[in-house]
Design an enzyme around this catalytic site. Structure first.
Site, PDB file in Angstrom:
ATOM      1  N   HIS A  57       0.036  -0.631   4.096  1.00 19.29           N
ATOM      2  CA  HIS A  57      -0.897   0.262   4.780  1.00 19.29           C
ATOM      3  C   HIS A  57      -2.288  -0.381   4.792  1.00 19.29           C
ATOM      4  CE1 HIS A  57      -1.371   1.669   0.500  1.00 19.29           C
ATOM      5  NE2 HIS A  57      -2.636   1.477   0.831  1.00 19.29           N
TER       6      HIS A  57
HETATM    7  P1  TYD Z   1       0.291   4.820  -1.902  1.00 21.12           P
HETATM    8  O1  TYD Z   1      -1.172   4.613  -1.819  1.00 21.12           O
HETATM    9  O2  TYD Z   1       1.068   4.844  -0.627  1.00 21.12           O
HETATM   10  O3  TYD Z   1       0.961   3.737  -2.862  1.00 21.12           O
HETATM   11  P2  TYD Z   1       1.118   2.136  -2.701  1.00 21.12           P
HETATM   12  O4  TYD Z   1       0.148   1.644  -1.711  1.00 21.12           O
HETATM   13  O5  TYD Z   1       0.848   1.626  -4.074  1.00 21.12           O
HETATM   14  O6  TYD Z   1       2.512   1.834  -2.320  1.00 21.12           O
HETATM   15  O7  TYD Z   1       0.542   6.175  -2.703  1.00 21.12           O
HETATM   16  C1  TYD Z   1       1.827   6.612  -3.090  1.00 21.12           C
HETATM   17  C2  TYD Z   1       1.809   8.113  -3.261  1.00 21.12           C
HETATM   18  O8  TYD Z   1       0.880   8.522  -4.283  1.00 21.12           O
HETATM   19  C3  TYD Z   1       1.381   8.872  -2.010  1.00 21.12           C
HETATM   20  O9  TYD Z   1       2.223   9.986  -1.884  1.00 21.12           O
HETATM   21  C4  TYD Z   1      -0.029   9.355  -2.286  1.00 21.12           C
HETATM   22  C5  TYD Z   1      -0.093   9.434  -3.791  1.00 21.12           C
HETATM   23  N1  TYD Z   1      -1.424   9.068  -4.318  1.00 21.12           N
HETATM   24  C6  TYD Z   1      -2.267  10.045  -4.810  1.00 21.12           C
HETATM   25  O10 TYD Z   1      -1.937  11.249  -4.819  1.00 21.12           O
HETATM   26  N2  TYD Z   1      -3.498   9.683  -5.290  1.00 21.12           N
HETATM   27  C7  TYD Z   1      -3.919   8.405  -5.299  1.00 21.12           C
HETATM   28  O11 TYD Z   1      -5.059   8.112  -5.747  1.00 21.12           O
HETATM   29  C8  TYD Z   1      -3.048   7.390  -4.784  1.00 21.12           C
HETATM   30  C9  TYD Z   1      -3.453   5.945  -4.756  1.00 21.12           C
HETATM   31  C10 TYD Z   1      -1.810   7.775  -4.306  1.00 21.12           C
END
Ligand code: TYD
Length: 142
Positions: A57
């Site tokens: 992303h």
């Molecule tokens: P995401 O940022 O997509 O993870 P990565 O980039 O590490 O693969 O986040 C995964 C899930 O966690 C998503 O459902 C949102 C949640 N999340 C939060 O609730 N708070 C946060 O600060 C972060 C980073 C993620």
């Protein structure tokens, strides 16, 4: 520079202080001093199964410093035109990621801990999770 025009060349490794001590080493990170933003949020990623990928992303506003607090992993940055890959494996080095950069996280070692210092609170609307949408956002695709 706006996040629509940002490039991978604006992202960089920041060498953090390392306070060596025979009792164990210490690395402090102060918002606005060691890194160019105030820290509003910290999160960490751990227990990543072997072969899994994270990320995939971009953010519109968020600035981040990513540190391998333990172990190692690879971050591939993509501004829609150029890509740059970094392997992080030292707890006294961080990768500064500016807004408007797609990132893929792979090759997590066993026991890796990814520590992220973030400039904003969590906001789902700050994410771009589709790469084609990202290319449209960057003005590369219609
Ligand atoms: P995401 O940022 O997509 O993870 P990565 O980039 O590490 O693969 O986040 C995964 C899930 O966690 C998503 O459902 C949102 C949640 N999340 C939060 O609730 N708070 C946060 O600060 C972060 C980073 C993620």
């Amino acid at each position: 520079m706006g996040s629509k025009k940002s490039t991978v060349d604006e992202c960089k490794i920041i060498d953090l202080r390392k306070i060596n001590d025979p009792r164990g080493n210490l690395t402090p990170i102060e918002g606005g001093i060691d890194i160019p933003f105030e820290v509003k949020r910290i999160y960490y990623l751990y227990d990543v199964p072997c072969g899994e990928s994270r990320g995939a992303h971009a953010h519109k506003k968020l600035r981040q410093l990513i540190v391998a607090a333990n172990g190692s992993f690879t971050i591939t940055l993509d501004d829609g035109t150029n890509k740059k890959a970094y392997t992080l494996n030292r707890p006294y080095q961080g990768l500064l990621i500016v807004p408007g950069i797609w990132r893929d996280l792979d090759d997590f070692s066993s026991g890796a801990v990814l520590l992220c210092l973030a400039s904003e609170h969590y906001e789902a609307s700050d994410y771009i999770r589709n790469h084609d949408e990202f290319l449209v956002y960057k003005g590369i695709k219609e």
